[in-house]
Motif scaffolding. Structure first.
Motif, PDB file in Angstrom:
ATOM      1  N   GLU A   1       0.830  -1.204   0.000  1.00 41.43           N
ATOM      2  CA  GLU A   1       0.000   0.000   0.000  1.00 41.43           C
ATOM      3  C   GLU A   1       0.861   1.250   0.000  1.00 41.43           C
ATOM      4  OE1 GLU A   1      -3.405   0.574   2.583  1.00 41.43           O
ATOM      5  OE2 GLU A   1      -3.466  -1.598   2.831  1.00 41.43           O
ATOM      6  N   LYS A   2       1.887   1.248   0.830  1.00 44.54           N
ATOM      7  CA  LYS A   2       2.758   2.413   0.917  1.00 44.54           C
ATOM      8  C   LYS A   2       3.482   2.648  -0.407  1.00 44.54           C
ATOM      9  CE  LYS A   2       6.652   4.319   3.444  1.00 44.54           C
ATOM     10  NZ  LYS A   2       7.617   4.130   4.535  1.00 44.54           N
ATOM     11  N   SER A   3       3.994   1.596  -1.033  1.00 43.54           N
ATOM     12  CA  SER A   3       4.744   1.772  -2.272  1.00 43.54           C
ATOM     13  C   SER A   3       3.845   2.254  -3.409  1.00 43.54           C
ATOM     14  CB  SER A   3       5.453   0.480  -2.666  1.00 43.54           C
ATOM     15  OG  SER A   3       4.534  -0.515  -3.022  1.00 43.54           O
ATOM     16  N   ILE A   4       2.606   1.781  -3.460  1.00 41.90           N
ATOM     17  CA  ILE A   4       1.688   2.230  -4.502  1.00 41.90           C
ATOM     18  C   ILE A   4       1.326   3.700  -4.286  1.00 41.90           C
ATOM     19  CG2 ILE A   4      -0.644   1.916  -5.423  1.00 41.90           C
ATOM     20  CD1 ILE A   4      -0.196  -1.106  -4.922  1.00 41.90           C
ATOM     21  N   PHE A   5       1.193   4.118  -3.040  1.00 44.30           N
ATOM     22  CA  PHE A   5       0.966   5.525  -2.726  1.00 44.30           C
ATOM     23  C   PHE A   5       2.163   6.367  -3.167  1.00 44.30           C
ATOM     24  CE2 PHE A   5       1.428   9.025   0.384  1.00 44.30           C
ATOM     25  CZ  PHE A   5       0.283   9.740   0.076  1.00 44.30           C
ATOM     26  N   LEU A   6       3.378   5.847  -2.992  1.00 45.77           N
ATOM     27  CA  LEU A   6       4.585   6.588  -3.375  1.00 45.77           C
ATOM     28  C   LEU A   6       4.806   6.625  -4.884  1.00 45.77           C
ATOM     29  CD1 LEU A   6       7.090   5.470  -0.595  1.00 45.77           C
ATOM     30  CD2 LEU A   6       5.972   7.675  -0.834  1.00 45.77           C
ATOM     31  N   PHE A   7       4.257   5.643  -5.646  1.00 47.93           N
ATOM     32  CA  PHE A   7       4.369   5.678  -7.109  1.00 47.93           C
ATOM     33  C   PHE A   7       3.787   6.978  -7.652  1.00 47.93           C
ATOM     34  CE2 PHE A   7       4.101   0.770  -7.497  1.00 47.93           C
ATOM     35  CZ  PHE A   7       5.460   0.668  -7.263  1.00 47.93           C
ATOM     36  N   GLU A   8       2.699   7.458  -7.042  1.00 48.57           N
ATOM     37  CA  GLU A   8       2.065   8.689  -7.479  1.00 48.57           C
ATOM     38  C   GLU A   8       2.960   9.904  -7.252  1.00 48.57           C
ATOM     39  OE1 GLU A   8      -1.516   8.725  -5.246  1.00 48.57           O
ATOM     40  OE2 GLU A   8      -2.355   6.986  -6.284  1.00 48.57           O
ATOM     41  N   LYS A   9       3.879   9.811  -6.284  1.00 49.59           N
ATOM     42  CA  LYS A   9       4.805  10.902  -5.989  1.00 49.59           C
ATOM     43  C   LYS A   9       6.148  10.713  -6.694  1.00 49.59           C
ATOM     44  CE  LYS A   9       2.856  11.984  -1.529  1.00 49.59           C
ATOM     45  NZ  LYS A   9       3.148  12.284  -0.127  1.00 49.59           N
ATOM     46  N   ASN A  10       6.184   9.803  -7.675  1.00 50.73           N
ATOM     47  CA  ASN A  10       7.384   9.527  -8.467  1.00 50.73           C
ATOM     48  C   ASN A  10       8.505   8.931  -7.612  1.00 50.73           C
ATOM     49  OD1 ASN A  10       8.207   9.370 -11.081  1.00 50.73           O
ATOM     50  ND2 ASN A  10       9.161  11.374 -11.116  1.00 50.73           N
ATOM     51  N   LYS A  11       8.128   8.093  -6.638  1.00 51.68           N
ATOM     52  CA  LYS A  11       9.092   7.385  -5.796  1.00 51.68           C
ATOM     53  C   LYS A  11       8.853   5.887  -5.962  1.00 51.68           C
ATOM     54  CE  LYS A  11       9.520  10.983  -2.329  1.00 51.68           C
ATOM     55  NZ  LYS A  11       9.568  11.272  -0.898  1.00 51.68           N
ATOM     56  N   TYR A  12       9.939   5.125  -5.986  1.00 50.87           N
ATOM     57  CA  TYR A  12       9.855   3.679  -6.185  1.00 50.87           C
ATOM     58  C   TYR A  12      10.616   2.982  -5.070  1.00 50.87           C
ATOM     59  CZ  TYR A  12       8.223   4.966 -10.783  1.00 50.87           C
ATOM     60  OH  TYR A  12       7.500   5.493 -11.806  1.00 50.87           O
ATOM     61  N   ILE A  13      10.088   1.869  -4.589  1.00 51.79           N
ATOM     62  CA  ILE A  13      10.739   1.094  -3.529  1.00 51.79           C
ATOM     63  C   ILE A  13      11.271  -0.195  -4.143  1.00 51.79           C
ATOM     64  CG2 ILE A  13      10.455  -0.069  -1.331  1.00 51.79           C
ATOM     65  CD1 ILE A  13       8.297   1.902  -0.636  1.00 51.79           C
ATOM     66  N   LEU A  14      12.575  -0.446  -3.928  1.00 53.33           N
ATOM     67  CA  LEU A  14      13.239  -1.627  -4.467  1.00 53.33           C
ATOM     68  C   LEU A  14      13.904  -2.405  -3.350  1.00 53.33           C
ATOM     69  CD1 LEU A  14      15.257   0.174  -7.276  1.00 53.33           C
ATOM     70  CD2 LEU A  14      13.135  -1.037  -7.592  1.00 53.33           C
ATOM     71  N   ASN A  15      13.925  -3.724  -3.475  1.00 55.66           N
ATOM     72  CA  ASN A  15      14.749  -4.567  -2.615  1.00 55.66           C
ATOM     73  C   ASN A  15      16.045  -4.830  -3.363  1.00 55.66           C
ATOM     74  OD1 ASN A  15      12.812  -4.781  -0.633  1.00 55.66           O
ATOM     75  ND2 ASN A  15      11.997  -6.692  -1.395  1.00 55.66           N
ATOM     76  N   VAL A  16      17.174  -4.580  -2.705  1.00 55.25           N
ATOM     77  CA  VAL A  16      18.482  -4.803  -3.327  1.00 55.25           C
ATOM     78  C   VAL A  16      19.368  -5.584  -2.376  1.00 55.25           C
ATOM     79  CG1 VAL A  16      18.380  -2.739  -4.779  1.00 55.25           C
ATOM     80  CG2 VAL A  16      19.373  -2.582  -2.524  1.00 55.25           C
ATOM     81  N   ASN A  17      20.478  -6.060  -2.890  1.00 56.27           N
ATOM     82  CA  ASN A  17      21.450  -6.799  -2.105  1.00 56.27           C
ATOM     83  C   ASN A  17      21.943  -5.937  -0.941  1.00 56.27           C
ATOM     84  OD1 ASN A  17      23.240  -8.707  -1.296  1.00 56.27           O
ATOM     85  ND2 ASN A  17      24.643  -8.443  -3.010  1.00 56.27           N
ATOM     86  N   SER A  18      22.168  -6.521   0.219  1.00 53.36           N
ATOM     87  CA  SER A  18      22.536  -5.739   1.401  1.00 53.36           C
ATOM     88  C   SER A  18      23.925  -5.113   1.306  1.00 53.36           C
ATOM     89  CB  SER A  18      22.455  -6.603   2.658  1.00 53.36           C
ATOM     90  OG  SER A  18      23.420  -7.621   2.610  1.00 53.36           O
ATOM     91  N   GLY A  19      24.766  -5.574   0.399  1.00 53.21           N
ATOM     92  CA  GLY A  19      26.094  -4.993   0.253  1.00 53.21           C
ATOM     93  C   GLY A  19      26.140  -3.791  -0.670  1.00 53.21           C
ATOM     94  N   SER A  20      25.023  -3.434  -1.275  1.00 58.75           N
ATOM     95  CA  SER A  20      24.980  -2.320  -2.217  1.00 58.75           C
ATOM     96  C   SER A  20      24.926  -0.988  -1.475  1.00 58.75           C
ATOM     97  CB  SER A  20      23.753  -2.435  -3.109  1.00 58.75           C
ATOM     98  OG  SER A  20      23.773  -3.652  -3.795  1.00 58.75           O
ATOM     99  N   THR A  21      25.573   0.022  -2.060  1.00 59.22           N
ATOM    100  CA  THR A  21      25.565   1.360  -1.473  1.00 59.22           C
ATOM    101  C   THR A  21      24.623   2.260  -2.261  1.00 59.22           C
ATOM    102  OG1 THR A  21      27.401   2.124  -2.836  1.00 59.22           O
ATOM    103  CG2 THR A  21      27.946   1.124  -0.698  1.00 59.22           C
ATOM    104  N   LYS A  22      24.316   3.419  -1.690  1.00 57.96           N
ATOM    105  CA  LYS A  22      23.401   4.350  -2.341  1.00 57.96           C
ATOM    106  C   LYS A  22      23.962   4.841  -3.678  1.00 57.96           C
ATOM    107  CE  LYS A  22      21.317   6.176   1.857  1.00 57.96           C
ATOM    108  NZ  LYS A  22      21.045   7.389   2.630  1.00 57.96           N
ATOM    109  N   ILE A  23      25.252   5.110  -3.725  1.00 57.73           N
ATOM    110  CA  ILE A  23      25.870   5.611  -4.948  1.00 57.73           C
ATOM    111  C   ILE A  23      25.835   4.557  -6.050  1.00 57.73           C
ATOM    112  CG2 ILE A  23      28.028   6.443  -5.949  1.00 57.73           C
ATOM    113  CD1 ILE A  23      28.652   7.599  -3.132  1.00 57.73           C
TER     114      ILE A  23
END
Length: 96
Positions: free
Chosen positions: A13-35
Motif C-alpha cells: 500500500e505504501k509503495s503504490i501511494f509513493l508511485f504517485e509521488k514519483n518514488k519507487y521502492i526496491l529490494n536490493v542486495n545488502s552490500g549495495s551502497t546508495k551511490i
C-alpha cells in the motif's frame, strides 16, 4: 562498475501511494551502497535520480519449542526508496 544485485520492486500500500509521488521502492542486495544503486538505476532504466534513501527491514522473530525460544532471522536485503525527477518513470511490468 561494481555488480549490483537488483532483487525486485516492492508492491505494498505504501509503495503504490509513493508511485504517485514519483518514488519507487526496491529490494536490493545488502552490500549495495546508495551511490552504486543511483548509478545503476540511471544506466539501466535511463532516468534521472534525485535522491536515494535506504533502510533495513526489521528482523523477523520465530518462537520455537516448549521453552519458547526466540530466534532472529537477519534480513539479507535492503530497501531503497528511489526519487526520480518529474517526467521520468520506471516501467512496473516488463514488456514481452
Amino acid at each position: 562498475m561494481d555488480e549490483v544485485q537488483y532483487l525486485d520492486l516492492v508492491f505494498t500500500e505504501k509503495s503504490i501511494f509513493l508511485f504517485e509521488k514519483n518514488k519507487y521502492i526496491l529490494n536490493v542486495n545488502s552490500g549495495s551502497t546508495k551511490i552504486k544503486i543511483k548509478n545503476w538505476i540511471e544506466l539501466f532504466f535511463n532516468v534521472k535520480v534525485i535522491g536515494v534513501n535506504s533502510y533495513r527491514p526489521p528482523q523477523k522473530r520465530e518462537k520455537r519449542g516448549k521453552i519458547k525460544q526466540i530466534m532472529k532471522h537477519q534480513m539479507r536485503y535492503k530497501r531503497m526508496i528511489i526519487t526520480l525527477k518529474p517526467g521520468y518513470s520506471i516501467p512496473l511490468f516488463p514488456y514481452k
